[in-house]
Design an enzyme around this catalytic site. Structure first.
Site, short mmCIF file in Angstrom:
data_model
loop_
_atom_site.label_atom_id
_atom_site.label_comp_id
_atom_site.label_asym_id
_atom_site.label_seq_id
_atom_site.Cartn_x
_atom_site.Cartn_y
_atom_site.Cartn_z
N GLY A 57 0.80 -1.22 0.00
CA GLY A 57 0.00 0.00 0.00
C GLY A 57 0.83 1.26 0.00
O GLY A 57 0.37 2.32 -0.43
N GLY B 155 0.65 5.20 -1.73
CA GLY B 155 0.45 6.31 -0.80
C GLY B 155 -0.68 6.04 0.18
O GLY B 155 -1.29 6.96 0.70
N LYS B 156 -0.93 4.75 0.46
CA LYS B 156 -2.00 4.41 1.40
C LYS B 156 -1.50 4.45 2.84
O LYS B 156 -2.30 4.55 3.77
CB LYS B 156 -2.54 3.01 1.08
N ILE B 157 -0.20 4.31 3.04
CA ILE B 157 0.38 4.31 4.38
C ILE B 157 1.66 5.15 4.36
O ILE B 157 2.36 5.20 3.33
CB ILE B 157 0.66 2.85 4.85
#
Length: 364
Positions: free
Chosen positions: A302, A306-308
């Site tokens: 992720g 750019g999810k985390i």
């Protein structure tokens, strides 16, 4: 052959880990003692202890915490566990399948749900009008069809209370309010607890559930309010945008996992107003990463979207069954963390979306 010196300095590639010293088991261990025991071992026991540590950190740093619910967690009775976490201020918003919301309401209204068996002839169950979720039995008429009438009635009667342009959280709020006012056992429903504490409950795949099915008669009769799931996308992105720190506790994968995690790309890739994504991610799943599905996708992957914030810390997947792990994690958090002031996001979300809209339009 070129050696990557970066990896040589990485503590993961040194013999510097904690010494394994076989821990002692004792009678009547508390949950924190059990988690400490697990943390001294390996495999998923150690991952569970790491999840407990991350959850504790999430709570103690006043991060905005999202619970995501995939799989039928409420039919097996997990609703009150979720309620306890809401009550303590440890869960600020929820992303669920519609099924988890729908089945949660059976307990509020006292509709029958029983322990059954998994090794059965389903043709016989169908003839007896018993519906099965693995080893849980639900009655077709007394439970499902009774619940359907209640949901349809509430959605029709309360359409004036629901905003004309509604997110699925507005639908959940109305259903939670109705259950608090009319149900015999409101204390058995997490949806009621979410309503009372202004915790928004999103059902982004609402059409893929009995909540969605119950909107079909309303659609054909031209009654009721129908949710705008793109508003769910806006509201969830605004929650991340307005949170100094943010994280999630994911039960299973599916739509709830990704819907919550895509808040980072919504702000970064689409609106271009904030970079980073979530600070923390904990997932409990039995899904594998090597088949390419989202449910089993590693949380590190992720990062590439750019999810985390970083793939290197603040995230863990505990492999196995969340029906085992979730109550342990919750008991641990309730044991070691002080209750938090409720964030009451439901009452703020509309203003946050307006702010986000202003900012987006101003820079466009």
């Amino acid at each position: 052959m070129v050696h990557d010196h970066h990896h040589h300095d990485d503590p993961r590639h040194t013999f510097s880990g904690r010494k394994i010293d076989p821990p002692q088991v004792s009678p009547n261990m508390t949950v924190p003692e059990l988690i400490k025991f697990y943390g001294a071992t390996g495999y998923n026991a150690r991952r569970l202890a790491e999840a407990a540590e991350i959850l504790e950190d999430m709570i103690n740093t006043n991060s905005t915490v999202c619970l995501t619910l995939a799989g039928a967690m409420t039919p097996i009775g997990m609703g009150r566990t979720i309620s306890a976490m809401i009550e303590a201020g440890f869960i600020d918003w929820i992303v669920a399948t519609g099924a988890n919301v729908y089945h949660d309401l059976h307990f509020a209204y006292g509709l029958p749900v029983k322990q059954g068996h998994f090794d059965v002839d389903d043709d016989i169950l169908y003839a007896k009008q018993i519906v099965r979720i693995y080893d849980v039995y639900i009655k077709e008429l007394e439970t499902l069809q009774a619940q359907d009438l209640l949901v349809q009635k509430d959605m029709k009667e309360r359409s004036a209370e629901i905003p004309a342009n509604a997110s699925t959280a507005d639908i959940s709020y109305a259903l939670g309010k109705a259950a608090k006012e009319n149900a015999k056992y409101p204390e058995k429903s997490f949806l009621v607890k979410a309503y009372e504490n202004k915790v928004p409950v999103y059902m982004p795949a609402i059409g893929d559930s009995s909540i969605g099915l119950n909107m079909l008669p309303l659609l054909l009769e031209g009654k009721g309010v129908f949710p705008n799931t793109i508003l769910d996308v806006a509201e969830s992105a605004a929650i991340l945008w307005k949170s100094k720190r943010s994280g999630g506790l994911e039960l299973g994968g599916g739509v709830p996992k990704n819907f919550f995690q895509q808040t980072g790309p919504a702000l970064y890739q689409i609106l271009k107003i904030k970079e980073g994504g979530q600070d923390y991610l904990i997932q409990m799943t039995d899904a594998r990463p090597d088949t390419g599905g989202l449910s089993g996708a590693t949380l590190q992957e992720g990062k590439s979207w750019g999810k985390i914030k970083t793939s290197h810390k603040g995230n863990v997947i505990v492999y196995g069954d969340s029906s085992v792990y979730f109550p342990l994690l919750c008991s641990y958090a309730l044991s070691v963390c002080r209750p938090r002031k409720h964030k009451e996001i439901y009452g703020k979300k509309d203003a946050w979306v307006r702010d986000m809209k202003k900012m987006y339009l101003a820079q466009k």
